[in-house]
Every structure is written in structure tokens, then in C-alpha cells.
Design an enzyme around this catalytic site. Structure first.
Site, short mmCIF file in Angstrom:
data_model
loop_
_atom_site.label_atom_id
_atom_site.label_comp_id
_atom_site.label_asym_id
_atom_site.label_seq_id
_atom_site.Cartn_x
_atom_site.Cartn_y
_atom_site.Cartn_z
N ASP A 66 -1.21 14.22 -8.18
CA ASP A 66 -2.57 14.32 -7.02
C ASP A 66 -2.41 16.22 -6.85
OD1 ASP A 66 -4.27 13.89 -4.68
OD2 ASP A 66 -3.05 12.50 -4.59
N ASP B 76 -11.76 9.40 -2.90
CA ASP B 76 -10.90 8.56 -2.67
C ASP B 76 -11.30 7.45 -1.76
OD1 ASP B 76 -8.37 9.22 -2.57
OD2 ASP B 76 -7.87 10.03 -1.03
#
Ligand code: DGJ
Length: 742
Positions: A479, A549
Site C-alpha cells: 500500500d 478504495d
């Protein structure tokens, strides 16, 4: 595939069955661009395509000659400051302050295959016969800087890969202020510009507009390629559709600051530039040093946008992505992020994993929160050791328990970041990017580690590789949750600070390279708060990426549709999540969430224990379906059929290589009363194959499905007979078409 050099006319012709790329050495020694487009027959002379003529208010290169001005010539590697007033591909500041250079032809070489680009991701060949590379060497007489322009043409497809190598062969250092990877000058501006733009949770929306005189550009100055603009551009003719017409796609294999721009001049010629963002870049090139630009890919088609995308998909799937997972169907995973966020214990994770296993999931992924003092986003980043309060058996112990359940285990990292509240930061407070005497801005309470320094990359590598060696880890989610600010490295001198953004990305690539080499069977998924760094550079190391997301099925239609313009379905991370959805609070049916996610790597981002028994049964069916068809869904030829940007319905499909199986995804956002009769004209089927439709049981030849269409009409809401379950908003279907005997 050929690369021919015609000595007499000094013309290069790169061609295969699909395209021709033609350039010439002009009389000033620079390279001129003559043609890029559909394949045309080779011949000795195309020099007349270089149009030069007298124009008022122009500056000319030669005394007593009012025809030769760089301003009106299409060029391959235009320089700044001498008769061409458009933006240049290269700009070099010399010790005397001058920024002019004059790159003239010295030599060229044609080689089989394609060279690797040192330290940078790039497309590759597996056999020498797959491609030919032309390297043209130019030199500037004054500085002795050498520019090598690399052009690779592949045996198949309308692809040209380009990059530039700049070497300082002179006695003095110079500064590169601009070193673009690609310049393409086109003879007219009759194109529609199409970009993929958005922001966090709304990535890759398709935006289009006509080109007008002036400069249109997209780019990033954030340190990552960004949610805002993907490093990808399409120029299509106004009448081009998904099925037909001309288009050129430009894609930059780079994950940092970039710029792609198109400049239309007063005579309606068009210059496209792509490369590292010049605004945030400067590179000191000492004597004998070389700078390699990232690679840029151009794809030409005259067969519509689907064909352009399919060319990119194949190239990026087979000759950009690498390694063990490149051609493999991707494991169906269950990620705990939206199920627990930071609120979990080891037992809770095992509960989630156990139910996932029962439903057929193959990989359990532990997301953020497992390390250091990480109980919220305020602490812990940088301390890559299990938090023993939460995970008493450590990562190795948890991984063993997950493996004992019959699942593979995956783990989340955010390697490039640190919280000030961490032991790592307390030990190395000078290892973050920050400018002396200036505020240190944070994003999500975190700071960016200075990956331009090898010792920083080494320290993170040590921590990550120790865990990977110690525990049974099959997957890593990498990430990256904030962009760079106050970009400055205390390790580099003042005159090298312009290099830090690029050096940072080289450090990221270096860490990826080391880890993927040492742990070749680990599946890496890239992520940057979703699609903040979903680009071809990342695909070289991580064959899949979390594209957003936003896990709402309706929002995902646009995101996945837009992303598919350049990227293959096998690269798109897609999960089924709970309702109400956590980003838009929308309730969509479970089957629609799965029907959208199955055109991707597919997984669940929820706790299956919290679904009803009935829903669990549905999930089992979804997983069984995905296991049966994922190879076609992820690696089949993908066609966009109906755009979510244009109406209430979306459709796309994937066709197996042998054309015997096709899966059509059809999605309707809002229900309608007493609606119209609808048909979908399919694509990519074999006209002579006889297909059975799983939904209707109807059998048809491929030609009928493609030319007459497949009926998608249904009893829409209104006064339905009591025995019919009414459709609601957010309806969807997957039609499976399989070859059968007539
Ligand atoms: C952002 C990612 O996109 C999410 O999926 C999740 O991993 C969080 N970060 C964790 O902090």
C-alpha cells in the site's frame, strides 16, 4: 516485422503487418517524423512528407534559405530554443547558462529483441524474434551529450516502445531540465483527446474533448502517478467508436511524477510529449554518466478502441507483467479491511478465515493494523513486527493457523511510510523526505521515507524479507497512502535536490525488484489508497493492483470500464463488500456485487459470518462460478459493449482464446417501468460456432449473436404477475455462452 534504413534517402521505416513508423535524417542532422499509422508499403523515398515552405514571421536555420525552420517540421526529438517555438522533448542547462542543444545524427544500430532498461520497469521479449529495436545515436557538438533514441517494434500488433538514453561524453557536467520519453508530431489535430481522470474512490473516469490550438496536459506532481490522472492518453478520430476507427494510445511505464501533453500549433499540427514531469525534475549529468528515461508505449489501431485496448492488455499481461503469477488464474481472496478495520484479534481473524474457507475462498489477507503500536492510523508504520497483544503467535503463527485451515495467507505492508509515533522514526528521524527549516506536512499522520537513500530501502527490505522468510506468506498487498510534500533529501547535495522525486521511485522499484526476485512465488498486489499508483510501472512488479478504495458495485462500473481502456482484467483488484456500502452507503444486491467483481481478480472484503445462511450459500455459488470461469474472465479477450458514462446500462464481455466460451456482463443501474426491448450486439465470437445461452437456454450461431444481437429485455417493474420476482435497481446478469452441437 522489419526495420529498414534507406541509405540514399536516409529514411528509417519500422513496420509490421499492422503499422508503419517512418522517419528521416533531415539536412540539419536532426530526426524528422514522416508517418505513424496503418502499415504502408515500403519504398525508397518518403522525403516529400517532410513539408517545408516559407511562412511569414518564422525564424530559419540557414542564411539565404527561407524554407527550413524547425517550427514547421515534424520532429522526433525536438530541442529547446532554436527556431522551434513549441515545447521541446529535451532541455539541457549548461555551465554557461545556455539551454540550447543541437542533437544531430551520428549512427544507428538495429538489434533483435529489446534491451532491458536499467533500474526501470519496461516491456520485454522472451525470444529475440519477438521484436526489433532501432537505436539512433545523436550528439550535441558543443556539450558532447549523446542521445540514444530507442524504438522497438514488435512482430505483432500496432505497438512502438520508446525511450531515450542521455549520456554525458563531454568534459563538463550538464543539467537535464527536461528529458521526455516520447515526442510524436502528427500532421493534423483532428482528434478527440480522451483521458482517465478522477480522484480518490473515483478513479479512471473517461473524460474527452476536442483538441484546439494550445496545450492540453495531464500529469502528476505528487510523487505517485496519482488518483487524479492515469499516465495514459488516447487520441481518437471524432468518428472512432469501440468497434471501428483510428486511435492512438499513449501509455507511460512510470509510477512517479509524469506529464502527457498535446500541443496544437498555429497550423494545426500536433505534438504529443510524454515523460517525467519537467516541472519537478532536474538531473545533474556528470561526465561519463547516463540517464535513462522511462519507457513510453504507443499503440495505433484503425479498428476502434476495443482493439486498441486489447493490444495494450495483451502487451501488459504477457510482456510487462512478469513471474510466476503472470499467466495464472488469481486466487480468490478474503481481505479483512472493511470487515474489521483496526479492530481485530487473532481469534476474530481465524473466525473470518474459517468461514471464508467453508465458502471456497483460497487466500486470506490480513490488512493494516497487525504491526507495532498500530491501533489506529496514528502510530506504527515503519515497525514491521507483529503486535503481540493482538497476534500472540506472531505472523508466522497466524500464517500457520490459516494454512492449517487450507487457505493461503497474505499480508499488508506500507513499506514507504512511517508514523512519527514508531520506533523506526525515533531511531531515524532524518530518514523522511522533508525540507530543512520547513513544516513537515503529514497525510493520514504519516510521513514518506526517503527512498532516494539506499540505506533506507535496505532497512525496510531487511524487515520485510525477515517476515517473508519466517512465515508462510503467499501474497503481499503493498500500500501507499499519501503523496509527497516538501520533497528534499538530507542525504543529497543542493545541486541534486531536483533528482529526489525520480530517485524515490527508483528506490521503490529497487525494493520491489529485490523482493520479487527473492520471493518469486509470492503474489504482489500494488495499492495506493486504491488507484493512486495504478500504472504500468507497478504492473511490472505486481501483476495486479487494487484499483479503487470504492467497492460499491455501481461506482465500480465506471472505474473498471475506464481502467479497461489500458489495463487487462487480470490486473484489476475487485472485491465484493457489504451493504450498505462503506463508501457510498448504497444497497446493491449480492449478485450484482459479484457480477461486477468477477471481471477482475475477485475476492471478498467482508466477514462472511455476518451474512445470512442464504447469502453464504449464494457466495459459495459465486466462488464455484468464478473458479470455473476465471481463466476466461481474467485472461480472455475483453470487449466493452455499453458504456456506463453514456446511459443506464453497462455491458462488457470476455471471450476465451478458442472462442468456445464467452461471458457477458450486463448491468442496469436504475430499474425502469414498462421498459423498452433491449438487445446487445456481442463481439469476438466465432460466426460459425453454435452457442448455448445459460440464462435463456436459447442456442444461436455466433453471427446471429454479433449481428442481430442477444436479447436482454426483461419484465421490468410495474404490474407483475405474483409468481415473478420483481427486478429492482442495480440489476445485473452474467450470460455464459458455451459452444454446443447444433
Ligand atoms: C488503503 C487501502 O486502499 C485499503 O484497501 C486499506 O488497505 C487501507 N489503506 C489500510 O490502511
Amino acid at each position: 516485422m522489419h526495420i529498414t534504413f534507406h541509405e540514399n534517402t536516409r529514411i528509417f521505416h519500422l513496420y509490421n503487418d499492422d503499422i508503419s513508423y517512418i522517419m528521416t535524417i533531415m539536412r540539419n542532422g536532426h530526426l524528422g517524423q514522416l508517418y505513424f499509422g496503418k502499415h504502408i508499403k515500403d519504398k525508397e523515398d518518403f522525403s516529400y512528407l517532410l513539408e517545408t515552405c516559407e511562412r511569414p514571421m518564422t525564424s530559419y536555420l540557414y542564411e539565404n534559405d527561407r524554407t527550413f525552420s524547425l517550427e514547421h517540421i515534424r520532429q522526433e526529438y525536438p530541442v529547446f530554443g532554436t527556431t522551434d517555438y513549441r515545447q521541446s522533448a529535451v532541455e539541457i542547462r549548461q555551465e554557461n547558462g545556455s539551454r540550447i542543444s543541437d542533437f544531430t545524427y551520428r549512427s544507428h544500430i538495429i538489434t533483435e529483441g529489446k534491451p532491458l532498461l536499467l533500474g526501470l520497469p519496461a516491456t520485454y521479449t522472451e525470444a529475440p524474434k519477438e521484436a526489433l529495436t532501432l537505436t539512433v545515436t545523436l550528439e550535441d557538438d558543443v556539450t558532447k551529450v549523446r542521445a540514444q533514441l530507442l524504438y522497438t517494434i514488435f512482430a505483432k500488433g500496432g505497438i512502438v516502445a520508446r525511450s531515450v538514453r542521455l549520456s554525458n561524453e563531454g568534459p563538463r557536467p550538464v543539467r537535464l531540465c527536461r528529458a521526455m520519453s516520447l515526442c510524436l508530431d502528427l500532421p493534423d489535430r483532428d482528434y478527440v483527446w480522451q483521458q482517465l481522470s478522477g480522484c480518490w474512490a473515483r478513479e479512471c473516469h473517461i473524460r474527452s474533448r476536442a483538441l484546439e490550438p494550445g496545450i492540453l496536459s495531464i500529469g502528476s506532481m505528487r510523487g505517485n502517478s496519482s488518483h487524479e490522472h492515469n499516465p495514459f492518453l488516447v487520441l481518437k478520430r471524432p468518428d472512432t467508436t469501440e468497434r471501428r476507427g483510428e486511435a492512438i494510445g499513449f501509455s507511460l511505464i512510470y509510477s512517479g511524477n509524469f506529464r502527457i501533453q498535446a500541443e496544437v500549433d498555429a497550423h494545426d499540427t500536433l505534438r504529443v510529449l510524454a515523460g517525467i514531469d519537467p516541472e519537478t525534475f532536474e538531473w545533474k549529468l556528470d561526465r561519463s554518466e547516463t540517464f535513462q528515461t522511462p519507457e513510453a508505449i504507443m499503440v495505433y489501431t484503425d479498428s476502434g478502441l476495443n482493439h486498441m485496448s486489447q493490444t495494450f492488455h495483451k502487451l501488459y499481461q504477457k510482456r510487462l507483467a512478469r513471474g510466476y503469477w503472470r499467466d495464472k488464474a488469481r486466487p480468490i481472496l478474503n481481505n479483512n479491511w472493511e470487515a474489521t478495520y483496526f479492530d481485530f484479534t487473532q481469534d476474530r481473524l481465524i473466525e473470518i478465515a474459517s468461514r471464508a474457507k467453508e465458502c471456497g475462498v483460497e487466500l486470506f489477507v490480513l490488512d493494516d493494523g497487525w504491526f507495532g503500536a498500530r491501533s489506529s492510523d496514528r502510530a506504527g508504520l515503519g515497525d514491521w513486527k507483529a503486535n503481540k497483544t493482538r497476534l500472540p503467535d506472531g505472523i508466522a503463527g497466524l500464517a500457520d493457523r490459516v494454512e492449517d485451515l487450507g487457505l493461503k495467507f497474505g499480508l499488508w505492508f506500507e513499506p514507504e511510510m512511517v508514523n512519527k509515533d514508531s520506533d523506526f522514526y525515533r531511531q531515524h528521524p532524518d530518514w523522511i523526505l522533508s525540507t530543512p527549516d520547513r513544516n513537515q506536512s503529514h497525510g493520514r499522520y504519516q510521513h514518506v521515507l526517503d527512498f532516494s537513500r539506499k540505506e533506507v530501502v535496505d532497512a525496510i527490505y531487511e524487515q520485510m524479507s525477515a517476515i517473508l522468510r519466517d512465515a508462510k506468506i503467499s501474497y503481499i498487498k503493498w500500500d501507499m497512502n499519501r503523496s509527497i510534500t516538501e520533497c528534499y533529501s538530507s542525504a543529497w547535495p543542493a545541486d541534486r535536490q531536483g533528482e529526489i522525486y525520480h530517485r524515490y521511485i527508483l528506490g521503490v522499484y529497487d525494493l520491489y525488484e529485490r523482493l520479487t526476485r527473492e520471493f518469486p512465488k509470492v503474489l504482489f498486489e500494488s495499492c495506493a489508497s486504491g488507484g493512486g499508483r495504478f500504472d504500468p510501472g507497478m504492473l511490472y512488479y505486481a501483476p495486479q493492483g487494487w484499483i479503487s478504495d470504492n467497492s460499491d458495485a455501481v461506482e465500480r462500473l465506471k472505474i473498471q470500464y475506464g481502467t479497461s481502456m489500458c489495463y487487462p482484467v487480470s490486473s484489476m483488484g475487485t472485491h465484493v463488500s457489504v451493504t450498505p456500502n462503506h463508501q457510498v452507503f448504497r444497497n446493491t444486491p449480492l449478485h450484482t456485487r459479484a457480477n461486477v467483481a468477477c471481471f477482475g481478480t475477485f475476492g471478498y472484503e467482508l466477514d462472511l459470518n455476518k451474512l445470512t445462511q442464504e447469502e453464504n450459500e449464494e457466495v459459495k455459488e459465486q466462488i464455484a462460478f468464478m473458479k470455473k470461469y476465471r481463466k476466461v474472465l481474467q485472461f480472455g479477450t475483453f470487449y466493452r459493449l455499453m458504456s456506463p458514462f453514456e446511459g443506464n446500462e453497462t455491458a462488457w464481455m470476455a471471450v476465451s482464446e478458442d472462442q468456445k466460451t464467452a461471458l457477458v456482463g450486463w448491468y442496469r443501474v436504475l430499474n425502469c417501468v414498462n421498459g423498452r426491448y433491449t438487445r446487445l450486439r456481442l463481439e469476438g465470437l466465432n460466426p460459425s460456432y453454435y452457442y448455448r445461452n445459460s440464462q435463456s437456454g436459447v442456442c444461436c450461431f455466433g453471427d446471429e449473436l454479433m449481428y442481430a444481437g442477444m436479447i436482454t429485455s426483461d419484465e421490468t417493474a410495474g404490474q407483475l404477475p405474483p409468481d415473478i420476482t420483481p427486478y429492482t435497481d442495480f440489476e445485473s446478469r452474467i450470460y455464459v455462452l458455451e459452444v454446443t452441437e447444433p
